[in-house]
Scaffold this motif. Sequence first.
Motif, PDB file in Angstrom:
ATOM      1  N   THR A 144     -44.423  42.912  13.403  1.00  0.00           N
ATOM      2  CA  THR A 144     -44.712  42.887  14.835  1.00  0.00           C
ATOM      3  C   THR A 144     -45.515  41.640  15.150  1.00  0.00           C
ATOM      4  O   THR A 144     -46.383  41.233  14.372  1.00  0.00           O
ATOM      5  N   TRP A 145     -45.212  41.042  16.321  1.00  0.00           N
ATOM      6  CA  TRP A 145     -45.861  39.775  16.679  1.00  0.00           C
ATOM      7  C   TRP A 145     -45.836  39.607  18.190  1.00  0.00           C
ATOM      8  O   TRP A 145     -44.774  39.610  18.809  1.00  0.00           O
ATOM      9  N   ASN A 146     -47.004  39.473  18.779  1.00  0.00           N
ATOM     10  CA  ASN A 146     -47.094  39.066  20.180  1.00  0.00           C
ATOM     11  C   ASN A 146     -46.899  37.554  20.199  1.00  0.00           C
ATOM     12  O   ASN A 146     -47.767  36.801  19.762  1.00  0.00           O
ATOM     13  N   ILE A 147     -45.753  37.134  20.727  1.00  0.00           N
ATOM     14  CA  ILE A 147     -45.368  35.736  20.602  1.00  0.00           C
ATOM     15  C   ILE A 147     -45.897  34.874  21.749  1.00  0.00           C
ATOM     16  O   ILE A 147     -45.914  33.651  21.663  1.00  0.00           O
ATOM     17  N   ASN A 148     -46.323  35.510  22.865  1.00  0.00           N
ATOM     18  CA  ASN A 148     -46.910  34.775  23.994  1.00  0.00           C
ATOM     19  C   ASN A 148     -45.972  33.672  24.491  1.00  0.00           C
ATOM     20  O   ASN A 148     -46.315  32.500  24.504  1.00  0.00           O
ATOM     21  N   SER A 149     -44.793  34.091  24.886  1.00  0.00           N
ATOM     22  CA  SER A 149     -43.703  33.263  25.428  1.00  0.00           C
ATOM     23  C   SER A 149     -42.668  32.943  24.345  1.00  0.00           C
ATOM     24  O   SER A 149     -42.864  32.058  23.505  1.00  0.00           O
ATOM     25  N   VAL A 150     -41.572  33.688  24.376  1.00  0.00           N
ATOM     26  CA  VAL A 150     -40.546  33.533  23.353  1.00  0.00           C
ATOM     27  C   VAL A 150     -39.793  32.215  23.509  1.00  0.00           C
ATOM     28  O   VAL A 150     -39.324  31.643  22.505  1.00  0.00           O
ATOM     29  N   ARG A 151     -39.673  31.705  24.716  1.00  0.00           N
ATOM     30  CA  ARG A 151     -38.978  30.421  24.880  1.00  0.00           C
ATOM     31  C   ARG A 151     -39.849  29.265  24.417  1.00  0.00           C
ATOM     32  O   ARG A 151     -39.367  28.319  23.779  1.00  0.00           O
ATOM     33  N   LEU A 152     -41.128  29.334  24.714  1.00  0.00           N
ATOM     34  CA  LEU A 152     -42.044  28.276  24.281  1.00  0.00           C
ATOM     35  C   LEU A 152     -42.181  28.237  22.763  1.00  0.00           C
ATOM     36  O   LEU A 152     -42.333  27.157  22.175  1.00  0.00           O
ATOM     37  N   ARG A 153     -42.094  29.402  22.123  1.00  0.00           N
ATOM     38  CA  ARG A 153     -42.338  29.483  20.677  1.00  0.00           C
ATOM     39  C   ARG A 153     -41.111  29.961  19.911  1.00  0.00           C
ATOM     40  O   ARG A 153     -41.221  30.577  18.849  1.00  0.00           O
ATOM     41  N   GLN A 154     -39.952  29.659  20.442  1.00  0.00           N
ATOM     42  CA  GLN A 154     -38.697  30.013  19.784  1.00  0.00           C
ATOM     43  C   GLN A 154     -38.652  29.502  18.344  1.00  0.00           C
ATOM     44  O   GLN A 154     -38.258  30.226  17.415  1.00  0.00           O
ATOM     45  N   ASN A 155     -39.073  28.261  18.138  1.00  0.00           N
ATOM     46  CA  ASN A 155     -39.002  27.671  16.801  1.00  0.00           C
ATOM     47  C   ASN A 155     -39.928  28.383  15.820  1.00  0.00           C
ATOM     48  O   ASN A 155     -39.624  28.473  14.619  1.00  0.00           O
ATOM     49  N   LEU A 156     -41.053  28.895  16.305  1.00  0.00           N
ATOM     50  CA  LEU A 156     -41.963  29.624  15.421  1.00  0.00           C
ATOM     51  C   LEU A 156     -41.344  30.951  14.991  1.00  0.00           C
ATOM     52  O   LEU A 156     -41.498  31.372  13.837  1.00  0.00           O
ATOM     53  N   VAL A 157     -40.657  31.611  15.927  1.00  0.00           N
ATOM     54  CA  VAL A 157     -39.984  32.856  15.576  1.00  0.00           C
ATOM     55  C   VAL A 157     -38.913  32.595  14.518  1.00  0.00           C
ATOM     56  O   VAL A 157     -38.835  33.309  13.506  1.00  0.00           O
ATOM     57  N   VAL A 158     -38.122  31.564  14.721  1.00  0.00           N
ATOM     58  CA  VAL A 158     -37.065  31.240  13.760  1.00  0.00           C
ATOM     59  C   VAL A 158     -37.673  30.891  12.404  1.00  0.00           C
ATOM     60  O   VAL A 158     -37.158  31.313  11.351  1.00  0.00           O
ATOM     61  N   ARG A 159     -38.767  30.148  12.403  1.00  0.00           N
ATOM     62  CA  ARG A 159     -39.422  29.812  11.141  1.00  0.00           C
ATOM     63  C   ARG A 159     -39.879  31.071  10.413  1.00  0.00           C
ATOM     64  O   ARG A 159     -39.672  31.214   9.198  1.00  0.00           O
ATOM     65  N   LEU A 160     -40.500  31.994  11.141  1.00  0.00           N
ATOM     66  CA  LEU A 160     -40.960  33.234  10.520  1.00  0.00           C
ATOM     67  C   LEU A 160     -39.780  34.021   9.954  1.00  0.00           C
ATOM     68  O   LEU A 160     -39.862  34.555   8.836  1.00  0.00           O
ATOM     69  N   LEU A 161     -38.704  34.092  10.701  1.00  0.00           N
ATOM     70  CA  LEU A 161     -37.532  34.829  10.233  1.00  0.00           C
ATOM     71  C   LEU A 161     -36.975  34.223   8.951  1.00  0.00           C
ATOM     72  O   LEU A 161     -36.597  34.945   8.014  1.00  0.00           O
ATOM     73  N   HIS A 162     -36.920  32.912   8.877  1.00  0.00           N
ATOM     74  CA  HIS A 162     -36.404  32.245   7.678  1.00  0.00           C
ATOM     75  C   HIS A 162     -37.347  32.414   6.488  1.00  0.00           C
ATOM     76  O   HIS A 162     -36.894  32.652   5.358  1.00  0.00           O
ATOM     77  N   GLU A 163     -38.643  32.297   6.729  1.00  0.00           N
ATOM     78  CA  GLU A 163     -39.600  32.304   5.616  1.00  0.00           C
ATOM     79  C   GLU A 163     -39.912  33.707   5.104  1.00  0.00           C
ATOM     80  O   GLU A 163     -40.134  33.894   3.903  1.00  0.00           O
ATOM     81  N   GLU A 164     -39.940  34.692   5.998  1.00  0.00           N
ATOM     82  CA  GLU A 164     -40.375  36.032   5.596  1.00  0.00           C
ATOM     83  C   GLU A 164     -39.245  37.049   5.500  1.00  0.00           C
ATOM     84  O   GLU A 164     -39.363  38.027   4.775  1.00  0.00           O
ATOM     85  N   ARG A 165     -38.180  36.859   6.248  1.00  0.00           N
ATOM     86  CA  ARG A 165     -36.990  37.702   6.213  1.00  0.00           C
ATOM     87  C   ARG A 165     -37.282  39.196   6.382  1.00  0.00           C
ATOM     88  O   ARG A 165     -36.800  40.032   5.593  1.00  0.00           O
ATOM     89  N   PRO A 166     -38.055  39.593   7.382  1.00  0.00           N
ATOM     90  CA  PRO A 166     -38.211  41.028   7.612  1.00  0.00           C
ATOM     91  C   PRO A 166     -36.878  41.623   8.043  1.00  0.00           C
ATOM     92  O   PRO A 166     -36.023  40.926   8.594  1.00  0.00           O
ATOM     93  N   ASP A 167     -36.699  42.910   7.804  1.00  0.00           N
ATOM     94  CA  ASP A 167     -35.490  43.560   8.305  1.00  0.00           C
ATOM     95  C   ASP A 167     -35.527  43.658   9.825  1.00  0.00           C
ATOM     96  O   ASP A 167     -34.501  43.504  10.490  1.00  0.00           O
ATOM     97  N   VAL A 168     -36.731  43.917  10.352  1.00  0.00           N
ATOM     98  CA  VAL A 168     -36.914  44.091  11.789  1.00  0.00           C
ATOM     99  C   VAL A 168     -38.146  43.322  12.236  1.00  0.00           C
ATOM    100  O   VAL A 168     -39.182  43.362  11.559  1.00  0.00           O
TER     101      VAL A 168
END
Length: 262
Positions: free
Chosen positions: A7-31
Motif C-alpha cells: 500500500t502506498w499513498n502516492i500523492n498524485s499518480v500522474r506526477l509520480r507515475q515513474n516512481l510507481v513503475v519503479r516500485l513495481l519493477h523492483e519489488e514485484r508485489p502481487d497487488v
Amino acid sequence: MPISIATWNINSVRLRQNLVVRLLHEERPDVLCLQELKSPLEFVPASAFADAGYRHIVARGQKSYNGVAILSRHPLYDLGSREFLDRSEARHVAARMENGIVIHNFYVPAGGDIPDREQNSKFGDKLDFLSGMRDWFGEDPPKRTILAGDLNIAPREDDVWSHKQLLDVVSHTPVEVELLADVLEAGNWTDITRHDISEGKLYTWWSYRARDWSASDRGRRLDHIWASPDLVGQEHSSKVLREVRGWERPSDHAPVFATFED
C-alpha cells in the motif's frame, strides 16, 4: 503460493507515475494499493502499469482529490466501493482475487488541523467516516480479507516521533485512536504490520516541511495493512520501504508491504 500486498499513498499518480513503475519493477508485489491518485480514471496511467506487468486494475478516480486504485499482476473482480460521508468521494474500492482473497483499499480523510468537530468540519468528517467503517465491518465481519490504505491515524505511542507532543495533533489524538481501535475490533482485524514488527518506532509518513526528513525523523505510521482472522494464522511478514521516501520528487509516504503464505 505466497501473496504480497503493498500500500502506498502516492500523492498524485500522474506526477509520480515513474516512481510507481519503479516500485513495481523492483519489488514485484502481487497487488499494489494506491491512494490519493488526484486524477479522474481516464487519466490514470494504466498502460504504463500494464507494461510493467500489472494489467489488472480496479479503481475509483476523482479530479484533483482523493482517488484509490488496486493494481494486480493477477485477475481482479471489482466488488464496488462504499460511501461513508454524505457526498461522493473516491476513498474506497474493493476487489476479489482469483484465490478468493478480498482486498479493501481505503483513504481515510486527513481531518484538517483542529481536533474538534465543532470548530473543524473536516475532523467531523474523519470521525464519521471511521464510524461508518466500524458499523459496516461490525454488520458483516470480513473473511479471507486484507484491508490496506492510508488510514491517517498513527495509533500506538511508538507510531509517532513524540507521543506527548502529538496528543493534540490530528492523526494521534485519543478520540481518533480509540475510534480506529473500534474499527479494528468490529471486523476482528489484526494490524499485520505491528503483528510482524511489534517493537520499536515505525513510521510511514514524513512531512515535506522538514529540511532533512530522514535526519529529523519526525514521522508517523499512517499507512496500514490489516488481515482477517483466517489469514492471520498463516505465515506472514511485513516491511516498510523507508528508502522510497528519499527517491527523487517523492510522495511524503513510504510503501508498506505484507506477504502471506496462502
